[in-house]
Design an enzyme around this catalytic site. Sequence first.
Site, PDB file in Angstrom:
ATOM      1  N   SER A  19       0.862  -1.181   0.000  1.00 15.53           N
ATOM      2  CA  SER A  19       0.000   0.000   0.000  1.00 15.53           C
ATOM      3  C   SER A  19       0.895   1.226   0.000  1.00 15.53           C
ATOM      4  O   SER A  19       1.802   1.337   0.826  1.00 15.53           O
ATOM      5  CB  SER A  19      -0.862   0.003   1.270  1.00 15.53           C
ATOM      6  OG  SER A  19      -1.281   1.325   1.561  1.00 15.53           O
ATOM      7  N   HIS A  44      -1.539  -1.654  -4.143  1.00 17.14           N
ATOM      8  CA  HIS A  44      -2.824  -1.491  -3.455  1.00 17.14           C
ATOM      9  C   HIS A  44      -3.001   0.006  -3.209  1.00 17.14           C
ATOM     10  O   HIS A  44      -2.215   0.626  -2.470  1.00 17.14           O
ATOM     11  CB  HIS A  44      -2.760  -2.285  -2.145  1.00 17.14           C
ATOM     12  CG  HIS A  44      -3.940  -2.163  -1.250  1.00 17.14           C
ATOM     13  ND1 HIS A  44      -5.000  -3.053  -1.279  1.00 17.14           N
ATOM     14  CD2 HIS A  44      -4.228  -1.285  -0.264  1.00 17.14           C
ATOM     15  CE1 HIS A  44      -5.885  -2.724  -0.349  1.00 17.14           C
ATOM     16  NE2 HIS A  44      -5.443  -1.645   0.281  1.00 17.14           N
ATOM     17  N   ASP A  46      -5.162   3.060  -1.851  1.00 20.15           N
ATOM     18  CA  ASP A  46      -6.221   3.321  -0.871  1.00 20.15           C
ATOM     19  C   ASP A  46      -6.964   4.612  -1.196  1.00 20.15           C
ATOM     20  O   ASP A  46      -6.432   5.711  -1.007  1.00 20.15           O
ATOM     21  CB  ASP A  46      -5.604   3.404   0.531  1.00 20.15           C
ATOM     22  CG  ASP A  46      -5.147   2.043   1.022  1.00 20.15           C
ATOM     23  OD1 ASP A  46      -5.987   1.136   1.100  1.00 20.15           O
ATOM     24  OD2 ASP A  46      -3.945   1.890   1.321  1.00 20.15           O
ATOM     25  N   MET A  48      -9.990   7.050  -0.324  1.00 14.81           N
ATOM     26  CA  MET A  48     -10.864   7.383   0.816  1.00 14.81           C
ATOM     27  C   MET A  48     -11.627   8.656   0.515  1.00 14.81           C
ATOM     28  O   MET A  48     -11.079   9.590  -0.060  1.00 14.81           O
ATOM     29  CB  MET A  48     -10.032   7.600   2.080  1.00 14.81           C
ATOM     30  CG  MET A  48      -9.143   6.433   2.435  1.00 14.81           C
ATOM     31  SD  MET A  48      -8.317   6.705   4.011  1.00 14.81           S
ATOM     32  CE  MET A  48      -7.134   5.343   3.998  1.00 14.81           C
ATOM     33  N   HIS A  78      -8.570   0.114  -3.399  1.00 16.53           N
ATOM     34  CA  HIS A  78      -9.335  -0.249  -2.195  1.00 16.53           C
ATOM     35  C   HIS A  78     -10.245   0.937  -1.904  1.00 16.53           C
ATOM     36  O   HIS A  78      -9.792   1.965  -1.397  1.00 16.53           O
ATOM     37  CB  HIS A  78      -8.355  -0.528  -1.048  1.00 16.53           C
ATOM     38  CG  HIS A  78      -9.022  -0.801   0.255  1.00 16.53           C
ATOM     39  ND1 HIS A  78      -8.330  -0.842   1.448  1.00 16.53           N
ATOM     40  CD2 HIS A  78     -10.330  -1.060   0.574  1.00 16.53           C
ATOM     41  CE1 HIS A  78      -9.172  -1.109   2.435  1.00 16.53           C
ATOM     42  NE2 HIS A  78     -10.387  -1.224   1.935  1.00 16.53           N
ATOM     43  N   MET A  80     -12.565   2.907  -0.051  1.00 14.46           N
ATOM     44  CA  MET A  80     -13.172   3.177   1.263  1.00 14.46           C
ATOM     45  C   MET A  80     -14.093   4.377   1.083  1.00 14.46           C
ATOM     46  O   MET A  80     -13.779   5.501   1.488  1.00 14.46           O
ATOM     47  CB  MET A  80     -12.061   3.415   2.291  1.00 14.46           C
ATOM     48  CG  MET A  80     -11.341   2.113   2.648  1.00 14.46           C
ATOM     49  SD  MET A  80      -9.755   2.361   3.452  1.00 14.46           S
ATOM     50  CE  MET A  80      -8.701   2.514   2.018  1.00 14.46           C
ATOM     51  N   MET A 149     -10.259  -6.888   6.486  1.00 14.02           N
ATOM     52  CA  MET A 149      -9.496  -5.785   7.090  1.00 14.02           C
ATOM     53  C   MET A 149      -8.981  -6.210   8.458  1.00 14.02           C
ATOM     54  O   MET A 149      -9.729  -6.748   9.284  1.00 14.02           O
ATOM     55  CB  MET A 149     -10.379  -4.544   7.260  1.00 14.02           C
ATOM     56  CG  MET A 149     -10.724  -3.805   5.983  1.00 14.02           C
ATOM     57  SD  MET A 149      -9.293  -3.235   5.044  1.00 14.02           S
ATOM     58  CE  MET A 149      -8.520  -2.064   6.184  1.00 14.02           C
ATOM     59  N   ASP A 183      -5.263  -6.757   5.096  1.00 12.02           N
ATOM     60  CA  ASP A 183      -4.812  -5.374   4.944  1.00 12.02           C
ATOM     61  C   ASP A 183      -4.889  -4.658   6.279  1.00 12.02           C
ATOM     62  O   ASP A 183      -5.963  -4.548   6.876  1.00 12.02           O
ATOM     63  CB  ASP A 183      -5.729  -4.674   3.915  1.00 12.02           C
ATOM     64  CG  ASP A 183      -5.377  -3.214   3.701  1.00 12.02           C
ATOM     65  OD1 ASP A 183      -4.270  -2.802   4.074  1.00 12.02           O
ATOM     66  OD2 ASP A 183      -6.233  -2.491   3.141  1.00 12.02           O
TER      67      ASP A 183
HETATM   68  C1  DX5 Z   1      -6.015   1.368   5.908  1.00 12.91           C
HETATM   69  C2  DX5 Z   1      -5.600   0.974   4.516  1.00 12.91           C
HETATM   70  C3  DX5 Z   1      -4.403   0.084   4.453  1.00 12.91           C
HETATM   71  C4  DX5 Z   1      -3.164   0.629   5.089  1.00 12.91           C
HETATM   72  C5  DX5 Z   1      -2.066  -0.374   5.145  1.00 12.91           C
HETATM   73  O1  DX5 Z   1      -7.248   1.952   5.852  1.00 12.91           O
HETATM   74  O2  DX5 Z   1      -6.636   0.301   3.860  1.00 12.91           O
HETATM   75  O3  DX5 Z   1      -4.160  -0.305   3.107  1.00 12.91           O
HETATM   76  O4  DX5 Z   1      -2.699   1.770   4.455  1.00 12.91           O
HETATM   77  O5  DX5 Z   1      -0.983   0.197   5.794  1.00 12.91           O
HETATM   78  P1  DX5 Z   1      -0.278  -0.472   7.036  1.00 12.91           P
HETATM   79  O6  DX5 Z   1       0.350  -1.734   6.527  1.00 12.91           O
HETATM   80  O7  DX5 Z   1       0.676   0.549   7.474  1.00 12.91           O
HETATM   81  O8  DX5 Z   1      -1.336  -0.767   8.073  1.00 12.91           O
HETATM   82 ZN    ZN Z   2      -6.156  -0.708   2.011  1.00  8.34          ZN
END
Ligand code: DX5
Ligand code: ZN
Length: 235
Positions: A19, A44, A46, A48, A78, A80, A149, A183
């Site tokens: 990520s 990956h 993220d 949001m 991903h 969110m 998660m 994750d």
């Molecule tokens: C959290 C994200 C993850 C996160 C992973 O909401 O979905 O992908 O960034 O990072 P680490 O490995 O630092 O938890």
């Molecule tokens: Zn993620």
Amino acid sequence: MSLATRNMDKKLSCKIGPSILNSDLSQLYDESQRLLDSGADYLHLDVMDGTFVPNLTFGHPVVKCLRNKLPNTMLETHMMVQNPIQWIAPMADANVDQYTFHIEPCDDVSLVCRKIKEAGMKVGLAIKPGTPVASVEDYIELADMVLIMTVEPGFGGQKFMCDMMSKVKWLRDKYPTLNIEVDGGVGPSTIDYCAKAGANMIVSGTAVIQADDPPQVIKLLRNSVIKEINNYSKC
Ligand code: DX5
Ligand code: ZN
């Protein structure tokens, strides 16, 4: 064709997808390339929206720019976000390979899965720590992967929730060749829990990004998973 039949000739493989959330996002391409050069199988990303989770990151315009620079890399977003259906077309236009969304805010999960498929992307179903694993079961036939998660979504660098491993194990026991991703807080000190429970797609942010030797960390994650895949695929 039933999932069981479809799975008969499917071989499970281990994939490591860092990520980039906690990397230096002003250098997104360089950071991504550094991770790929370190042995990452996919990235990956993220996304949001500040509503589904209390944080904002980036959206399809940034993903599209990254795709232009990395034409051959598997990109998973991903999502969110509160309204996953809204971003399917823009992410497909950005040539995303896999669209992983949270089922929690969705009224009609099957519809979202179908729309993602129609748009030419793979489907990932994600659940937060408080969501029972059985809630994905009705949609597994429509999915290419399930994301369990292991932190509350929203931020990188959180503590791994080991009690989520029972969800991974429950899925693995029922679906021997399902792609299961973990994750949140995954790194050298927690990978063995994930691997033993049956995860085969590993997202790791901070542990890889901040490592002195990222290739070594990716290799360690991969070796843990491969050892276990060989065990449970014999069953
Ligand atoms: C959290 C994200 C993850 C996160 C992973 O909401 O979905 O992908 O960034 O990072 P680490 O490995 O630092 O938890
Ligand atoms: Zn993620």
